[in-house]
Every structure is written in C-alpha cells, then in structure tokens.
Design a protein around this motif. Structure first.
Motif, PDB file in Angstrom:
ATOM      1  N   LYS A  22       0.838  -1.201   0.000  1.00  0.00           N
ATOM      2  CA  LYS A  22       0.000   0.000   0.000  1.00  0.00           C
ATOM      3  C   LYS A  22       0.872   1.250   0.000  1.00  0.00           C
ATOM      4  CE  LYS A  22      -4.259   1.438   0.235  1.00  0.00           C
ATOM      5  NZ  LYS A  22      -5.199   1.161  -0.832  1.00  0.00           N
ATOM      6  N   THR A  25       2.361   1.734  -3.462  1.00  0.00           N
ATOM      7  CA  THR A  25       1.317   2.143  -4.406  1.00  0.00           C
ATOM      8  C   THR A  25       0.964   3.614  -4.234  1.00  0.00           C
ATOM      9  OG1 THR A  25       0.393  -0.077  -4.415  1.00  0.00           O
ATOM     10  CG2 THR A  25      -1.046   1.684  -5.163  1.00  0.00           C
ATOM     11  N   VAL A  26       0.828   4.053  -2.993  1.00  0.00           N
ATOM     12  CA  VAL A  26       0.439   5.443  -2.740  1.00  0.00           C
ATOM     13  C   VAL A  26       1.551   6.409  -3.157  1.00  0.00           C
ATOM     14  CG1 VAL A  26      -0.141   7.106  -0.936  1.00  0.00           C
ATOM     15  CG2 VAL A  26      -1.199   4.867  -0.939  1.00  0.00           C
ATOM     16  N   ALA A  29       1.601   6.496  -6.989  1.00  0.00           N
ATOM     17  CA  ALA A  29       0.415   7.170  -7.533  1.00  0.00           C
ATOM     18  C   ALA A  29       0.468   8.669  -7.272  1.00  0.00           C
ATOM     19  CB  ALA A  29      -0.847   6.581  -6.927  1.00  0.00           C
ATOM     20  N   THR A  30       0.946   9.068  -6.102  1.00  0.00           N
ATOM     21  CA  THR A  30       1.003  10.496  -5.777  1.00  0.00           C
ATOM     22  C   THR A  30       2.010  11.218  -6.653  1.00  0.00           C
ATOM     23  OG1 THR A  30       0.411   9.953  -3.506  1.00  0.00           O
ATOM     24  CG2 THR A  30       1.303  12.134  -3.894  1.00  0.00           C
ATOM     25  N   VAL A 118      -4.795  10.108  -8.463  1.00  0.00           N
ATOM     26  CA  VAL A 118      -4.245   9.461  -7.267  1.00  0.00           C
ATOM     27  C   VAL A 118      -5.247   8.452  -6.715  1.00  0.00           C
ATOM     28  CG1 VAL A 118      -3.368   9.845  -4.935  1.00  0.00           C
ATOM     29  CG2 VAL A 118      -2.758  11.427  -6.759  1.00  0.00           C
ATOM     30  N   ASP A 121      -5.469   4.821  -8.572  1.00  0.00           N
ATOM     31  CA  ASP A 121      -4.433   3.829  -8.273  1.00  0.00           C
ATOM     32  C   ASP A 121      -4.466   3.363  -6.818  1.00  0.00           C
ATOM     33  OD1 ASP A 121      -3.569   3.911 -10.863  1.00  0.00           O
ATOM     34  OD2 ASP A 121      -1.878   5.240 -10.475  1.00  0.00           O
ATOM     35  N   THR A 122      -4.761   4.280  -5.914  1.00  0.00           N
ATOM     36  CA  THR A 122      -4.729   3.930  -4.494  1.00  0.00           C
ATOM     37  C   THR A 122      -6.050   3.351  -4.012  1.00  0.00           C
ATOM     38  OG1 THR A 122      -5.413   6.154  -3.834  1.00  0.00           O
ATOM     39  CG2 THR A 122      -3.042   5.712  -3.956  1.00  0.00           C
ATOM     40  N   VAL A 129      -8.539  11.783  -0.966  1.00  0.00           N
ATOM     41  CA  VAL A 129      -7.289  12.208  -1.599  1.00  0.00           C
ATOM     42  C   VAL A 129      -7.152  13.724  -1.526  1.00  0.00           C
ATOM     43  CG1 VAL A 129      -5.986  12.287  -3.758  1.00  0.00           C
ATOM     44  CG2 VAL A 129      -7.202  10.214  -3.128  1.00  0.00           C
ATOM     45  N   LEU A 150      -0.364   9.536   1.856  1.00  0.00           N
ATOM     46  CA  LEU A 150       0.298   8.342   2.376  1.00  0.00           C
ATOM     47  C   LEU A 150      -0.225   7.992   3.766  1.00  0.00           C
ATOM     48  CD1 LEU A 150       2.474   6.202   2.022  1.00  0.00           C
ATOM     49  CD2 LEU A 150       4.093   7.803   3.025  1.00  0.00           C
ATOM     50  N   ALA A 153      -3.779   6.674   3.389  1.00  0.00           N
ATOM     51  CA  ALA A 153      -3.821   5.322   2.823  1.00  0.00           C
ATOM     52  C   ALA A 153      -3.338   4.283   3.829  1.00  0.00           C
ATOM     53  CB  ALA A 153      -2.970   5.257   1.564  1.00  0.00           C
TER      54      ALA A 153
END
Length: 190
Positions: A22, A25-26, A29-30, A118, A121-122, A129, A150, A153
């Motif tokens: 996670k 990924t975050v 994506a960010t 963002v 993907d997250t 977000v 982050l 998430a």
C-alpha cells in the motif's frame, strides 16, 4: 532502514507485506499524479499564452509546468503577473481572459485531476485524496502532497487489516420465541 522497520513491526508477515504494498502504491500514484497535473497545467498555460499572442508561449508553458509542482501558487507565479501587466497596459480584455482562465481552468485542474489520478491507483475516494493532500501540505509544506495521502492510505490499510472482509460479516441471529412457562420449568435456562 526499511528492513529494520519491517523487522520491528509487531505484525505478521502477510500484514507487513500488505502495508508495504500500500505504501509503495500510494507513493507511486502520488508522484505520478503530481507530474500529470503539472504537465496539464503547463500545457493549458502554454495554450492560453499562445492564444493571447504572448511570445515564447511554449517556454512559459514549460516553466508553468515546473512551477505547478509548488503548492498553492504554482503556475500562478507566471500567469498572474502577465495578467496584471495586461490590465496595467490597457489590454483589459486579455487581462480578464487570462485571469478567468488561470483561476477557473488552470487552478481547478489541480483540484479535479489530482483526486482522480491518485484515487484511481490507491483505491481511495476522491474526497479523501483531496482532503489528505490539502491537510498534508498545511502540516508538512511541500512534502505534504505525498505525506498526506500516504498517511490516509496507511490508516485505511491498517483499518482493513483488523476488520473482517465485507463478505465475512456475520448476520445477526433472530432470537427464538420464548418457551411456554410449563415447558421451560422454573429452574431451566437456555
């Protein structure tokens, strides 16, 4: 350091892997979302500069793209002074058009596009977000555009670790009707 943090966490291996996936990924994506937003704002700024006949529109668009990575002010550091120049030199229509386009289009790209990119993907809701990005920037400054989502998430992932999946939710059992008094007897309990 990452390995030491993994070893020190009092979680099972599967839970650690879930949290670190996670986390990765975050962050990815960010960063990807911020670059896409900056490129979009630079492109839109270059287009409006070209339409208004400003020389070097491509160069100014690229500079706006880089400055868009700065929170709050970003591309406005370029288009706002140009709009003020237009207003002061008598090109009122161009100045008003540039201000309207800058505020309503270039400025709103960040608020509309970032949550979509963002959040996709997250797998976080758009409002989470947006709020976590704004809150992160308020607390941590420039780094907050990554740190805010982050933290949100990781909170959501931690919550998921210890809550049952949706399909495993136990349905409440209906209570049985009471037994008649003569069948239950005075000392019998269920």
């Amino acid at each position: 350091m990452g390995q030491r943090i993994k070893r020190a966490m009092p979680l099972s291996h599967a839970h650690k892997q879930h949290l670190f996936r996670k986390f990765t990924t975050v962050v990815r994506a960010t960063v990807k979302g911020n670059i896409a937003v900056a490129a979009s704002q630079g492109l839109l700024g270059g287009i409006i500069f070209s339409i208004l006949g400003i020389q070097g529109a491509l160069l100014w668009g690229v500079i706006m793209g880089f400055l868009s990575l700065l929170p709050a002010v970003g591309a406005g550091l370029i288009w706002a002074p140009v709009a003020i120049y237009f207003l002061l030199t008598g090109a009122t229509v161009k100045g008003v058009v540039l201000i309207a386009f800058g505020v309503l289009v270039i400025g709103m790209v960040d608020n509309v596009l970032r949550p979509i990119l963002v959040g996709k993907d997250t797998k976080m809701p758009d409002y989470v977000v947006l709020i976590s990005t704004l809150g992160g920037m308020a607390l941590f400054g420039l780094n907050g555009f990554v740190i805010g989502p982050l933290i949100a998430a990781l909170f959501m992932a931690s919550w998921d670790l210890f809550s049952p999946p949706d399909e495993a939710v136990i349905e409440p059992v209906e209570p049985r009707p009471p037994l008649p008094a003569d069948e239950a007897g005075p000392a019998k309990t269920r």
